[in-house]
Design a protein around this motif. Structure first.
Motif, PDB file in Angstrom:
ATOM      1  N   VAL A 153       0.838  -1.197   0.000  1.00  0.00           N
ATOM      2  CA  VAL A 153       0.000   0.000   0.000  1.00  0.00           C
ATOM      3  C   VAL A 153       0.875   1.250   0.000  1.00  0.00           C
ATOM      4  O   VAL A 153       0.630   2.207  -0.743  1.00  0.00           O
ATOM      5  CB  VAL A 153      -0.950  -0.004   1.214  1.00  0.00           C
ATOM      6  N   LEU A 154       1.920   1.250   0.835  1.00  0.00           N
ATOM      7  CA  LEU A 154       2.842   2.383   0.859  1.00  0.00           C
ATOM      8  C   LEU A 154       3.497   2.600  -0.504  1.00  0.00           C
ATOM      9  O   LEU A 154       3.659   3.739  -0.956  1.00  0.00           O
ATOM     10  CB  LEU A 154       3.919   2.154   1.923  1.00  0.00           C
ATOM     11  N   GLU A 155       3.860   1.495  -1.159  1.00  0.00           N
ATOM     12  CA  GLU A 155       4.484   1.603  -2.476  1.00  0.00           C
ATOM     13  C   GLU A 155       3.517   2.211  -3.485  1.00  0.00           C
ATOM     14  O   GLU A 155       3.901   3.058  -4.304  1.00  0.00           O
ATOM     15  CB  GLU A 155       4.957   0.216  -2.940  1.00  0.00           C
ATOM     16  N   PHE A 156       2.260   1.800  -3.417  1.00  0.00           N
ATOM     17  CA  PHE A 156       1.247   2.352  -4.327  1.00  0.00           C
ATOM     18  C   PHE A 156       1.079   3.843  -4.080  1.00  0.00           C
ATOM     19  O   PHE A 156       1.013   4.640  -5.024  1.00  0.00           O
ATOM     20  CB  PHE A 156      -0.083   1.622  -4.133  1.00  0.00           C
ATOM     21  N   LEU A 170      -9.473   5.064 -13.749  1.00  0.00           N
ATOM     22  CA  LEU A 170     -10.322   4.025 -13.158  1.00  0.00           C
ATOM     23  C   LEU A 170      -9.521   2.745 -12.919  1.00  0.00           C
ATOM     24  O   LEU A 170      -9.700   2.073 -11.896  1.00  0.00           O
ATOM     25  CB  LEU A 170     -11.516   3.745 -14.065  1.00  0.00           C
ATOM     26  N   ASP A 171      -8.633   2.408 -13.837  1.00  0.00           N
ATOM     27  CA  ASP A 171      -7.747   1.259 -13.630  1.00  0.00           C
ATOM     28  C   ASP A 171      -6.915   1.448 -12.363  1.00  0.00           C
ATOM     29  O   ASP A 171      -6.773   0.520 -11.556  1.00  0.00           O
ATOM     30  CB  ASP A 171      -6.794   1.090 -14.823  1.00  0.00           C
ATOM     31  N   HIS A 176      -5.965   0.216  -6.574  1.00  0.00           N
ATOM     32  CA  HIS A 176      -5.850   0.701  -5.195  1.00  0.00           C
ATOM     33  C   HIS A 176      -6.811  -0.052  -4.281  1.00  0.00           C
ATOM     34  O   HIS A 176      -6.442  -0.509  -3.194  1.00  0.00           O
ATOM     35  CB  HIS A 176      -6.143   2.210  -5.167  1.00  0.00           C
ATOM     36  N   TRP A 177      -8.046  -0.220  -4.727  1.00  0.00           N
ATOM     37  CA  TRP A 177      -9.026  -0.948  -3.925  1.00  0.00           C
ATOM     38  C   TRP A 177      -8.627  -2.413  -3.743  1.00  0.00           C
ATOM     39  O   TRP A 177      -8.867  -2.993  -2.687  1.00  0.00           O
ATOM     40  CB  TRP A 177     -10.414  -0.854  -4.568  1.00  0.00           C
ATOM     41  N   HIS A 269      -9.865  -2.680   4.286  1.00  0.00           N
ATOM     42  CA  HIS A 269     -10.040  -1.228   4.348  1.00  0.00           C
ATOM     43  C   HIS A 269     -10.994  -0.810   3.233  1.00  0.00           C
ATOM     44  O   HIS A 269     -10.726   0.128   2.486  1.00  0.00           O
ATOM     45  CB  HIS A 269      -8.676  -0.550   4.181  1.00  0.00           C
ATOM     46  N   ALA A 270     -12.099  -1.541   3.107  1.00  0.00           N
ATOM     47  CA  ALA A 270     -13.049  -1.301   2.025  1.00  0.00           C
ATOM     48  C   ALA A 270     -14.419  -1.793   2.460  1.00  0.00           C
ATOM     49  O   ALA A 270     -14.551  -2.497   3.464  1.00  0.00           O
ATOM     50  CB  ALA A 270     -12.591  -2.016   0.749  1.00  0.00           C
TER      51      ALA A 270
END
Length: 291
Positions: A153-156, A170-171, A176-177, A269-270
Motif C-alpha cells: 500500500v505504501l508503495e502504491f 479508473l484502472d 488501489h481498492w 479497508h473497504a
C-alpha cells in the motif's frame, strides 16, 4: 435530499440526507481524499431504514469547495467542519460512523465536543493517543510500535499519479481498492470500478484529490481527553485491514473505553457487498442500544 452547507467563508460542503427526518441522526465521515459517495448506496439505504443518515463531501473532495491551493488548512479543520455541519443542519447530537481518516476526525469531535456525539463506530483507523496497547497476555506495547501500513500500500501511495485519461484513472483506482480490500474475500473489480465511476460523475472530474495528503497533520493527539471518554464507542475489527491492522482496533478500544469491539469477517479497508450486511447490523446494534 441534497444541499450545500456554508462551512466557512468561501467554503461550501455538499451534503445528502436519507431516511425519516425525525429518526436519530447518523453522520457518515469518510476518509482522506474521499467523497461521501464512497459510502455505498446499499449501505446508506440500509442505515436509513432506522436513521436520518447524512453523508457529505469533505472540503477538497466531490462537489464541496476545492480551495486548498489558495487557502490551505490543517487536517483538524476537517473535524471542525463536522461540528459546523451539525450546527447548520440543526442537529444537537448525532451518531458518528468514521472510516480511516474519518475515524480520526470522529475522535477529535469525541475529544473536543463530546456533547455533540450520541455514539461512535470507528473502523480502519488508529487511536489519537500515546497510551500503550495492553496485549491479552498483559504485555504493554508502545503505540508507535504497533504494526504499520502494508508495504504494498505504501508503495502504491508513493507512485506519481499520471493523467492518462479517465479509463486509466479508473484502472489505477481499482488497483488501489484491490490492495485495500485485504485479499481474503473475492475481489470484484467491476464493483469497485462502478463505485469510482459514480464518484467521478458526482465530482465532475477524474482528477484525484490530493489536499488531505498535503494538509498539516500536527496537533491531532488527544490522549487525555480520549481516556476520559464516556460516549459509547464501537471499534470495528477488520481482520485483513492493511492500513491499520490489528491490534489497532483493540488499542483504539482501550484508549476510548469502547463498549463494543466487533469483528467483521473478511473485512479490510473497504466496504464491498460481503461486509455491508454484517457492518450495518453491528452499527444498528450499537446505535439501538444507545437510543
Amino acid at each position: 435530499m441534497q444541499q450545500f452547507i456554508q462551512a466557512a467563508p468561501g467554503i461550501r460542503l455538499w451534503t445528502e440526507q436519507r431516511g425519516p427526518a425525525d429518526a436519530p441522526p447518523l453522520l457518515l465521515v469518510m476518509g482522506a481524499q474521499a467523497s461521501g459517495i464512497g459510502w455505498p448506496e446499499e449501505f446508506v439505504d440500509a442505515l436509513a431504514e432506522h436513521h436520518r443518515v447524512i453523508r457529505y463531501d469533505h472540503r477538497d473532495t466531490g462537489r464541496s469547495t476545492w480551495a486548498y491551493d489558495t487557502d490551505p488548512y490543517p487536517i483538524s479543520t476537517l473535524a471542525e467542519d463536522i461540528v459546523t455541519l451539525l450546527d447548520k443542519l440543526g442537529i444537537a447530537r448525532a451518531h458518528l460512523v468514521g472510516l480511516s481518516l474519518g475515524g480520526m476526525l470522529s475522535q477529535l469531535v469525541l475529544a473536543d465536543h463530546p456533547d455533540r456525539v450520541a455514539s461512535a463506530t470507528l473502523m480502519g483507523t488508529n487511536a489519537l493517543s500515546t497510551r500503550p496497547y495492553t496485549a491479552p497476555d498483559g504485555t504493554e506495547v508502545p503505540a508507535e510500535e504497533l504494526p504499520g501500513i502494508a508495504p504494498e500500500v505504501l508503495e502504491f501511495w508513493a507512485r506519481p499519479v499520471e493523467d492518462n485519461g479517465e479509463e486509466a484513472e479508473l484502472d489505477r483506482r481499482t488497483e488501489h481498492w484491490r490492495l485495500l480490500a485485504g485479499g481474503q474475500l473475492p475481489f470484484d473489480p467491476a464493483w469497485y470500478r462502478e463505485l469510482e465511476r459514480r464518484i467521478i460523475a458526482h465530482t465532475g472530474t477524474y482528477t484525484p484529490p490530493s489536499a488531505h495528503s498535503r494538509a498539516n497533520p500536527d496537533g491531532l493527539l488527544r490522549t487525555e481527553a480520549l481516556a476520559a471518554n464516556r460516549v459509547p464507542v464501537q471499534a470495528i475489527v477488520a481482520p485483513t485491514e492493511p492500513v491499520f491492522p490489528p491490534p489497532h482496533p483493540q488499542h483504539l478500544a482501550q484508549c476510548l473505553n469502547a463498549v463494543r469491539v466487533t469483528e467483521i469477517a473478511g473485512m479490510g479497508h473497504a466496504l464491498p457487498p460481503a461486509v455491508q450486511g454484517p457492518l450495518v447490523s453491528a452499527i444498528l446494534a450499537h446505535t439501538g442500544a444507545v437510543s
